[in-house]
Design a protein around this motif. Structure first.
Motif, PDB file in Angstrom:
ATOM      1  N   ALA A 280       0.823  -1.209   0.000  1.00 25.59           N
ATOM      2  CA  ALA A 280       0.000   0.000   0.000  1.00 25.59           C
ATOM      3  C   ALA A 280       0.858   1.261   0.000  1.00 25.59           C
ATOM      4  CB  ALA A 280      -0.940  -0.010   1.205  1.00 25.59           C
ATOM      5  N   GLU A 281       1.904   1.273   0.806  1.00 29.39           N
ATOM      6  CA  GLU A 281       2.770   2.450   0.873  1.00 29.39           C
ATOM      7  C   GLU A 281       3.488   2.654  -0.458  1.00 29.39           C
ATOM      8  OE1 GLU A 281       6.272   4.939   2.043  1.00 29.39           O
ATOM      9  OE2 GLU A 281       6.291   2.921   1.226  1.00 29.39           O
ATOM     10  N   SER A 282       3.898   1.578  -1.101  1.00 29.49           N
ATOM     11  CA  SER A 282       4.545   1.674  -2.410  1.00 29.49           C
ATOM     12  C   SER A 282       3.579   2.219  -3.457  1.00 29.49           C
ATOM     13  CB  SER A 282       5.066   0.306  -2.843  1.00 29.49           C
ATOM     14  OG  SER A 282       6.049  -0.163  -1.947  1.00 29.49           O
TER      15      SER A 282
ATOM     16  N   THR B 100      -4.498   5.046   4.386  1.00 27.74           N
ATOM     17  CA  THR B 100      -4.292   6.423   3.979  1.00 27.74           C
ATOM     18  C   THR B 100      -2.873   6.787   4.371  1.00 27.74           C
ATOM     19  OG1 THR B 100      -6.617   6.974   4.319  1.00 27.74           O
ATOM     20  CG2 THR B 100      -5.061   8.813   4.223  1.00 27.74           C
ATOM     21  N   VAL B 101      -2.105   7.265   3.409  1.00 22.44           N
ATOM     22  CA  VAL B 101      -0.732   7.661   3.661  1.00 22.44           C
ATOM     23  C   VAL B 101      -0.648   9.180   3.567  1.00 22.44           C
ATOM     24  CG1 VAL B 101       1.683   7.412   2.989  1.00 22.44           C
ATOM     25  CG2 VAL B 101       0.091   5.496   2.673  1.00 22.44           C
ATOM     26  N   SER B 102      -0.097   9.785   4.603  1.00 22.50           N
ATOM     27  CA  SER B 102       0.148  11.237   4.604  1.00 22.50           C
ATOM     28  C   SER B 102       1.548  11.481   4.070  1.00 22.50           C
ATOM     29  CB  SER B 102       0.026  11.789   6.021  1.00 22.50           C
ATOM     30  OG  SER B 102      -1.265  11.550   6.534  1.00 22.50           O
TER      31      SER B 102
ATOM     32  N   VAL C  52      -2.786  10.258   0.310  1.00 24.10           N
ATOM     33  CA  VAL C  52      -3.068   9.311  -0.769  1.00 24.10           C
ATOM     34  C   VAL C  52      -3.877   8.174  -0.149  1.00 24.10           C
ATOM     35  CG1 VAL C  52      -2.104   7.717  -2.468  1.00 24.10           C
ATOM     36  CG2 VAL C  52      -0.942   9.895  -2.010  1.00 24.10           C
ATOM     37  N   ALA C  53      -5.038   7.881  -0.725  1.00 24.17           N
ATOM     38  CA  ALA C  53      -5.903   6.798  -0.250  1.00 24.17           C
ATOM     39  C   ALA C  53      -5.606   5.531  -1.047  1.00 24.17           C
ATOM     40  CB  ALA C  53      -7.368   7.179  -0.410  1.00 24.17           C
ATOM     41  N   VAL C  54      -5.562   4.405  -0.339  1.00 26.51           N
ATOM     42  CA  VAL C  54      -5.233   3.128  -0.976  1.00 26.51           C
ATOM     43  C   VAL C  54      -6.256   2.069  -0.567  1.00 26.51           C
ATOM     44  CG1 VAL C  54      -3.435   1.401  -1.367  1.00 26.51           C
ATOM     45  CG2 VAL C  54      -2.784   3.737  -0.743  1.00 26.51           C
TER      46      VAL C  54
ATOM     47  N   ALA D  81       0.662   7.114   8.452  1.00 30.20           N
ATOM     48  CA  ALA D  81      -0.258   6.236   7.734  1.00 30.20           C
ATOM     49  C   ALA D  81      -1.263   5.655   8.721  1.00 30.20           C
ATOM     50  CB  ALA D  81       0.498   5.102   7.046  1.00 30.20           C
ATOM     51  N   THR D  82      -2.461   5.463   8.231  1.00 34.09           N
ATOM     52  CA  THR D  82      -3.463   4.732   8.992  1.00 34.09           C
ATOM     53  C   THR D  82      -3.891   3.558   8.128  1.00 34.09           C
ATOM     54  OG1 THR D  82      -5.263   6.107   8.139  1.00 34.09           O
ATOM     55  CG2 THR D  82      -4.310   6.748  10.252  1.00 34.09           C
ATOM     56  N   VAL D  83      -4.041   2.429   8.764  1.00 35.54           N
ATOM     57  CA  VAL D  83      -4.396   1.227   8.026  1.00 35.54           C
ATOM     58  C   VAL D  83      -5.517   0.511   8.763  1.00 35.54           C
ATOM     59  CG1 VAL D  83      -2.621  -0.176   9.152  1.00 35.54           C
ATOM     60  CG2 VAL D  83      -3.473  -0.868   6.915  1.00 35.54           C
TER      61      VAL D  83
END
Length: 147
Positions: free
Chosen positions: A57-59, A138-140, A122-124, A83-85
């Motif tokens: 997800a982070e990639s 969601t990665v900030s 960025v939403a994944v 990041a929140t997962v």
């Protein structure tokens, strides 16, 4: 973008390469990546380890960000700041990650032009081979201006 974001990611983030992350589509604030089903990436219940899912997800989030803002690398360094997962279902088999930039490119570049350090998300979504949502992240990100 005038360069291959997926290849750039695999070169600059060797851990994604170690896990075998594949960048299937990257364009205009969007990325679609996948993590092959490999036994050496499994956890105790035979699915991909949470750390492998996080890396996927982070990639994907980094690729989506770079596809829209990679031309700013000469003046700023992209950094994930948080990041929140949420793991919703047990992931089994190959997993895909679909990432979307949640801000307009012009807003981020405008903030850089104003001498600010922009922050954005960025939403994944991660899905199994059947298309079932297994995790969300969601990665900030920030672009730290070069000094």
């Amino acid at each position: 973008m005038s360069f291959d974001v997926g290849a750039f990611m695999l070169q600059t983030v060797p851990f994604a390469n170690t896990l075998g992350v594949v960048f299937d589509k990257v364009s205009d604030g969007y990325a679609l990546c996948r993590l092959p089903d490999r036994a050496d990436l499994h956890n105790h219940v035979a699915g991909p380890h949470a750390g492998a899912l996080f890396t996927l997800a982070e990639s994907a989030s980094g690729a989506a960000m770079l596809s829209a803002l990679g031309d700013q690398l000469s003046r700023a360094v992209p950094l994930a700041t948080g990041a929140t997962v949420r793991y919703r279902k047990l992931a089994m088999g190959e997993v895909t990650a679909e990432a979307r930039l949640q801000v307009e490119r012009a807003e981020v570049v405008g903030r850089l032009d104003a001498g600010e350090r922009p922050e954005f998300e960025v939403a994944v979504e991660l899905k199994n081979a059947e298309g079932v949502l297994v995790s969300e992240m969601t990665v900030s990100w920030t672009l730290r201006p070069n000094r």
